[in-house]
Design a protein around this motif. Structure first.
Motif, short mmCIF file in Angstrom:
data_model
loop_
_atom_site.label_atom_id
_atom_site.label_comp_id
_atom_site.label_asym_id
_atom_site.label_seq_id
_atom_site.Cartn_x
_atom_site.Cartn_y
_atom_site.Cartn_z
N VAL A 196 24.76 14.94 5.98
CA VAL A 196 25.98 15.50 6.54
C VAL A 196 26.47 14.63 7.69
CG1 VAL A 196 26.94 17.51 7.76
CG2 VAL A 196 25.33 17.84 5.85
N ASN A 197 27.77 14.46 7.80
CA ASN A 197 28.37 13.67 8.87
C ASN A 197 27.87 14.15 10.23
OD1 ASN A 197 30.86 13.62 10.98
ND2 ASN A 197 30.88 11.79 9.70
N ASN A 198 27.41 13.22 11.06
CA ASN A 198 26.78 13.59 12.33
C ASN A 198 27.77 14.24 13.29
OD1 ASN A 198 25.80 12.77 15.29
ND2 ASN A 198 24.00 12.91 13.97
N SER A 199 29.00 13.75 13.34
CA SER A 199 29.99 14.33 14.26
C SER A 199 30.32 15.77 13.88
CB SER A 199 31.27 13.48 14.27
OG SER A 199 31.01 12.20 14.80
N LEU A 200 30.47 16.01 12.57
CA LEU A 200 30.73 17.36 12.10
C LEU A 200 29.55 18.28 12.42
CD1 LEU A 200 32.28 19.50 10.51
CD2 LEU A 200 31.33 18.53 8.40
N CYS A 201 28.35 17.78 12.19
CA CYS A 201 27.14 18.56 12.49
C CYS A 201 27.04 18.86 13.99
CB CYS A 201 25.92 17.78 12.01
SG CYS A 201 24.35 18.63 12.22
N THR A 202 27.35 17.87 14.81
CA THR A 202 27.33 18.04 16.27
C THR A 202 28.29 19.14 16.70
OG1 THR A 202 26.71 15.73 16.62
CG2 THR A 202 27.70 16.90 18.48
N CYS A 219 21.52 15.00 10.05
CA CYS A 219 21.76 16.35 9.54
C CYS A 219 21.85 16.28 8.02
CB CYS A 219 23.07 16.90 10.09
SG CYS A 219 23.13 16.99 11.90
N ALA A 220 21.25 17.24 7.34
CA ALA A 220 21.27 17.23 5.88
C ALA A 220 21.19 18.65 5.35
CB ALA A 220 20.10 16.40 5.33
N GLY A 221 21.90 18.90 4.26
CA GLY A 221 21.88 20.20 3.62
C GLY A 221 22.94 20.27 2.55
N LEU A 222 23.29 21.48 2.17
CA LEU A 222 24.44 21.73 1.29
C LEU A 222 25.48 22.42 2.16
CD1 LEU A 222 22.79 23.01 -2.02
CD2 LEU A 222 23.45 20.68 -1.40
N LEU A 223 26.37 21.63 2.75
CA LEU A 223 27.29 22.14 3.76
C LEU A 223 28.19 23.22 3.18
CD1 LEU A 223 27.90 21.56 6.76
CD2 LEU A 223 29.78 20.10 6.00
N ASP A 224 28.28 24.34 3.90
CA ASP A 224 29.09 25.50 3.53
C ASP A 224 28.62 26.18 2.25
OD1 ASP A 224 30.73 25.19 5.81
OD2 ASP A 224 31.96 23.71 4.75
N ILE A 225 27.45 25.80 1.79
CA ILE A 225 26.84 26.43 0.61
C ILE A 225 25.47 26.96 0.97
CG2 ILE A 225 25.99 26.09 -1.74
CD1 ILE A 225 28.12 23.90 -2.05
N GLY A 226 24.62 26.09 1.54
CA GLY A 226 23.28 26.48 1.94
C GLY A 226 22.35 26.66 0.76
N ALA A 258 24.11 27.81 5.59
CA ALA A 258 25.30 27.16 5.02
C ALA A 258 26.12 26.44 6.08
CB ALA A 258 26.16 28.20 4.31
N ARG A 259 26.20 27.00 7.28
CA ARG A 259 27.05 26.40 8.31
C ARG A 259 26.33 25.36 9.15
NH1 ARG A 259 31.89 26.66 10.06
NH2 ARG A 259 32.46 26.23 12.22
N TYR A 260 25.03 25.55 9.38
CA TYR A 260 24.28 24.69 10.27
C TYR A 260 23.18 23.96 9.49
CZ TYR A 260 26.68 27.79 13.49
OH TYR A 260 27.65 28.52 14.14
N PRO A 261 23.40 22.66 9.19
CA PRO A 261 22.42 21.92 8.38
C PRO A 261 21.09 21.75 9.12
CG PRO A 261 24.54 20.76 8.52
CD PRO A 261 24.57 21.86 9.53
N GLY A 262 20.03 21.51 8.36
CA GLY A 262 18.75 21.15 8.95
C GLY A 262 18.82 19.78 9.59
N ILE A 263 17.96 19.56 10.59
CA ILE A 263 18.04 18.32 11.36
C ILE A 263 16.70 17.60 11.37
CG2 ILE A 263 18.51 17.34 13.65
CD1 ILE A 263 20.40 19.69 14.11
N SER A 264 16.75 16.31 11.09
CA SER A 264 15.58 15.43 11.11
C SER A 264 15.79 14.33 12.14
CB SER A 264 15.36 14.80 9.73
OG SER A 264 15.08 15.78 8.75
N THR A 265 14.71 13.85 12.71
CA THR A 265 14.76 12.67 13.58
C THR A 265 15.15 11.46 12.74
OG1 THR A 265 13.04 13.60 14.98
CG2 THR A 265 13.43 11.22 15.15
N LYS A 266 16.09 10.67 13.23
CA LYS A 266 16.53 9.47 12.50
C LYS A 266 15.53 8.34 12.73
CE LYS A 266 20.32 7.18 13.71
NZ LYS A 266 21.77 6.87 13.84
N VAL A 267 14.77 8.00 11.72
CA VAL A 267 13.70 7.01 11.86
C VAL A 267 14.24 5.66 12.31
CG1 VAL A 267 11.99 5.68 10.56
CG2 VAL A 267 12.14 8.15 10.25
N SER A 268 15.42 5.28 11.82
CA SER A 268 15.93 3.93 12.12
C SER A 268 16.29 3.75 13.59
CB SER A 268 17.14 3.61 11.24
OG SER A 268 18.21 4.49 11.50
N SER A 269 16.34 4.83 14.36
CA SER A 269 16.52 4.70 15.81
C SER A 269 15.23 4.25 16.49
CB SER A 269 16.95 6.05 16.42
OG SER A 269 18.26 6.39 16.05
#
Length: 279
Positions: A196-202, A219-226, A258-269
């Motif tokens: 999911v787009n980070n700005s939208l998730c933020t 952020c990752a999930g099925l946005l607006d579906i869940g 559905a509205r709030y995706p799950g969040i993972s640490t970004k490994v590439s950072s």
């Protein structure tokens, strides 16, 4: 649903083959072998799989009240190092001897091979920018893993790599199968979702009191579906894009929301820090 971190509250190196000179895109648009999932069954919304499909994942077991129980996941990066979430290795009663990993087993809390924890190194910026920013650590084992078809080192994303929005990604783990009920899976499961787009998730998480989403998160999930997500006890486990570990399960508002995706640490950072500290 309340906000919670994805850990049991009860109580790959990696880049041995980091691809610095070529794009990861050909890898991340493909699902890892054996990762096709169905809508039915449950991680949440996924289906059962076997450790042979995910030989890079291990269980993190926690000692509490005289018993060992799986409470998080981790990712093999070298024979004697795994990669996990920092919040899985802290707490009022945390000591390294109260953590161990179980490698090479499809089944929660049984089978495979046990290796105890020597020490862990949390990222120095953990909790600095935000509550769960830099929620990542490297964990030294007291005894080395033995490579087999069910125990293999994983590959992580190169430093600075940006996963494109809407890329299919996969969670795997032994976590809760139904939001809020605290029932962990006996069998390893996996589920496909989308980045999911980070700005939208933020912006969405700003609607809530509590932790902020930072650029060091995915952020990752099925946005607006869940209906599909990692959940409690999946913390520290992988978010895969193709056969590359791009995220470490960290936190979220409920599970499969559905509205709030799950969040993972970004490994590439943190790739460079991982390489420098897992040795």
């Amino acid at each position: 649903m309340p906000l919670y971190i994805k850990i049991d509250t009860s109580y790959l190196f990696i880049v041995v083959e980091i691809i610095f000179n070529m794009s990861l895109l050909p890898f991340v648009v493909l699902l890892f072998a054996g990762c096709a999932v169905a809508v039915s069954n449950r991680i949440i919304g996924g289906e059962e799989t076997t450790i042979e499909n995910y030989p890079y994942i291990v269980q993190v077991e926690m000692y509490h009240s005289g018993n060992w129980n799986q409470g998080c996941g981790a990712n093999i990066i070298l024979r004697d190092w795994v990669l996990s979430a920092a919040h899985c290795f802290e707490g009022w009663n945390y000591r390294p001897e109260f953590r161990r990993i179980r490698a090479g087993s499809t089944y929660r809390d049984e089978g495979g091979f046990i290796h105890y924890v020597d020490f862990d190194r949390k990222h120095p910026e953990y909790r600095v920018l935000a509550l769960y920013d830099a929620d990542i650590n490297v964990v030294k084992l007291t005894t080395p893993l033995v490579w087999s078809p069910t125990i293999q080192k994983g590959t992580i994303a190169p430093q600075g790599y940006v996963l494109p929005d809407n890329t299919p990604v996969v969670h795997a783990g032994w976590g809760d199968t139904t939001p809020g009920e605290g029932i962990a899976s006996r069998v390893l499961r996996h589920v496909e979702i989308y980045k999911v787009n980070n700005s939208l998730c933020t912006d969405r998480y700003r609607e809530l009191p509590g932790p902020n989403v930072t650029p060091n998160m995915i952020c990752a999930g099925l946005l607006d579906i869940g209906g599909r997500d990692a959940c409690q006890r999946d913390s520290g486990g992988p978010l895969y894009a193709g056969n590359v570990i791009v995220g470490i399960v960290s936190w979220g508002h409920g599970c499969a929301n559905a509205r709030y995706p799950g969040i993972s640490t970004k490994v590439s950072s943190y790739t460079n820090w991982i390489i420098q500290n897992a040795r």
